[in-house]
Design a protein around this motif. Structure first.
Motif, PDB file in Angstrom:
ATOM      1  N   CYS A 227      -7.106   2.156   5.135  1.00 19.81           N
ATOM      2  CA  CYS A 227      -7.836   2.070   4.136  1.00 19.81           C
ATOM      3  C   CYS A 227      -9.103   0.804   4.446  1.00 19.81           C
ATOM      4  O   CYS A 227     -10.220   1.201   4.224  1.00 19.81           O
TER       5      CYS A 227
ATOM      6  N   PRO B  76      -4.110  -0.184  -3.826  1.00 19.61           N
ATOM      7  CA  PRO B  76      -2.785  -0.054  -3.028  1.00 19.61           C
ATOM      8  C   PRO B  76      -1.944   0.787  -3.929  1.00 19.61           C
ATOM      9  O   PRO B  76      -1.093   1.521  -3.568  1.00 19.61           O
TER      10      PRO B  76
ATOM     11  N   PHE C 153       0.998  -1.275  -0.004  1.00 16.13           N
ATOM     12  CA  PHE C 153       0.074   0.031   0.117  1.00 16.13           C
ATOM     13  C   PHE C 153       0.796   1.291   0.025  1.00 16.13           C
ATOM     14  O   PHE C 153       1.758   1.465   0.865  1.00 16.13           O
TER      15      PHE C 153
ATOM     16  N   VAL D 265      -4.716  -8.880   1.920  1.00 11.81           N
ATOM     17  CA  VAL D 265      -3.581  -9.369   1.312  1.00 11.81           C
ATOM     18  C   VAL D 265      -3.452 -10.862   0.954  1.00 11.81           C
ATOM     19  O   VAL D 265      -3.405 -11.580  -0.133  1.00 11.81           O
TER      20      VAL D 265
ATOM     21  N   PRO E 157      -9.844  -1.383  -1.873  1.00 11.27           N
ATOM     22  CA  PRO E 157      -8.565  -0.756  -1.645  1.00 11.27           C
ATOM     23  C   PRO E 157      -7.956  -0.758  -3.220  1.00 11.27           C
ATOM     24  O   PRO E 157      -7.995  -1.446  -3.906  1.00 11.27           O
TER      25      PRO E 157
ATOM     26  N   TRP F 274      -6.080  -5.232   6.562  1.00 13.29           N
ATOM     27  CA  TRP F 274      -5.366  -5.302   5.524  1.00 13.29           C
ATOM     28  C   TRP F 274      -4.627  -6.571   5.372  1.00 13.29           C
ATOM     29  O   TRP F 274      -4.467  -7.257   4.165  1.00 13.29           O
TER      30      TRP F 274
ATOM     31  N   SER G 121      -2.477   4.284   4.998  1.00 11.85           N
ATOM     32  CA  SER G 121      -1.902   3.011   5.311  1.00 11.85           C
ATOM     33  C   SER G 121      -2.968   1.752   4.724  1.00 11.85           C
ATOM     34  O   SER G 121      -4.379   2.215   4.469  1.00 11.85           O
ATOM     35  N   GLY G 122      -2.805   0.739   4.483  1.00 11.82           N
ATOM     36  CA  GLY G 122      -3.524  -0.305   4.280  1.00 11.82           C
ATOM     37  C   GLY G 122      -4.754  -0.695   5.313  1.00 11.82           C
ATOM     38  O   GLY G 122      -5.775  -0.801   5.283  1.00 11.82           O
TER      39      GLY G 122
END
Length: 388
Positions: free
Chosen positions: A158, A242, A20, A216, A240, A212, A154-155
């Motif tokens: 988000c 990234p 991200f 992922v 998201p 996050w 940041s992830g």
């Protein structure tokens, strides 16, 4: 075809693809998808190449999957006021070229009578791959949306905002509904566009309650089993992004006017600012169960702004319009702080006077002509003013 499928299943994410990239918090971007209309019959026309020849060095106008539409992108903006000026400038530049070429423009969620089987594919390897894999499902994607990007640091941040905005999928769709007709038929829906996307397994409502790390892991699992080739193959209502460092909100139909688009972006932006200061709200109001999310989304697909909203798992309901206006009152300090009063007057007007779908249906009921519906959509786009 077999070669393309082999490439699809052997693709590996770039090692940086799911890193991200932080953005300045709550900056804005938007993408508008635009129909190209033939003035002789008000059908779609596959003339994007003619337009792109005029914009070889202009990054804000891009092709899409079919030659009968294109996408307008904004720069990164701080406020909706800045975003409006950015998009309006690009629309004016585009219109000057399309006027010269004899092409009309419309930005609603679907063309009322164009046949998707007549759409010519834009020549790009990604689109060929999509057709190879998904066949008829991708061929139906002659639909048009408004996508909104919110900058995230940041992830994990988000995903927090993603979980917050899941509560507002019905609200955002209801404000934008503009696709009541499809293939020459009155669908009986306020918005048929989401039903086209939902035929894909990686489309529609996003997974709930994710952070996050879980996101992922899910993306890597999708890639490993061949469910997606690249990150772009996630067509969720929220996701998201990234590489841009944003939360991308994809649920909205394309709006008939830029005026309505910027009003919806202002609604999203003010909500985001409210949540930034009230992040514990999601602890008291966790993500609704999937049945509730689907039911409320369906009710908006069917009834648009007139939907009756299910407020909790006990089955209590209220008019969705009332809930939108209650949130407008709740976030009023942020509306004032951001100087978004004029945009929220437009939100109130949509609630009071009707959506694009309602305006289109009124014209059809009056004239029994889908050509007249397209003329309305073109007129509203050109004037940047809904015909309330």
């Amino acid at each position: 075809m077999l070669t393309n499928l082999k490439n699809f299943f052997t693709h590996k994410f770039n090692k940086n693809e799911l890193v991200f990239k932080p953005s300045k918090p709550l900056t804005l971007g938007a993408e508008l998808e635009i129909q190209l209309i033939d003035p002789s019959n008000y059908n779609l026309c596959p003339r994007v190449d003619d337009i792109l020849k005029e914009f070889s060095n202009f990054h804000k106008i891009k092709p899409e999957i079919f030659k009968s539409f294109l996408e307008i992108n904004s720069d990164i903006c701080e406020t909706v006021t800045e975003l409006e000026q950015d998009l309006l400038s690009t629309v004016n530049i585009l219109s000057s070229v399309t006027n010269k070429l004899g092409i009309l423009l419309s930005s609603t969620g679907a063309h009322p009578f164009a046949r998707y089987e007549d759409s010519e594919l834009y020549s790009a390897e990604r689109y060929k791959d999509l057709i190879d894999r998904n066949q008829w499902l991708t061929r139906r994607w002659a639909i048009y949306g408004l996508h909104v990007h919110l900058g995230m640091q940041s992830g994990d941040e988000c995903m927090q905002f993603n979980n917050f905005f899941m509560h507002f999928i019905p609200h955002m769709l209801a404000l934008s509904v503009s696709s009541p007709f499809w293939q020459g038929m009155d669908t009986g829906l306020a918005s048929c566009r989401p039903t086209i996307f939902e035929s894909m397994p990686t489309s529609g409502l996003p997974n709930q309650g994710m952070n996050w790390r879980k996101f992922v892991h899910l993306c890597k699992t999708f890639q490993k089993c061949g469910a997606i080739k690249s990150f772009k193959d996630l067509w969720w209502d929220l996701r998201p992004s990234p590489n841009y460092g944003t939360l991308e909100i994809r649920i909205c139909d394309g709006t008939a006017t830029l005026k309505e688009a910027t009003a919806i972006v202002a609604f999203i932006h003010a909500l985001a600012h409210w949540f930034k200061d009230n992040g514990t709200w999601v602890d008291s109001f966790p993500a609704p169960p999937m049945w509730l999310l689907r039911e409320n989304k369906w009710r908006v697909i069917r009834h648009g702004m007139e939907a009756i909203y299910v407020t909790n798992t006990e089955g209590d309901t209220k008019p969705l319009k009332d809930d939108i206006l209650e949130w407008v009152n709740k976030i009023e300090p942020y509306i004032t702080k951001l100087k978004y009063e004029k945009y929220f007057e437009d939100i109130k007007n949509i609630c009071k006077n009707g959506t694009s779908s309602q305006r289109q249906k009124h014209v059809f009921e009056t004239t029994n002509s889908l050509v007249e519906v397209v003329k309305l959509n073109v007129e509203e786009f050109n004037a940047n003013q809904p015909k309330w």
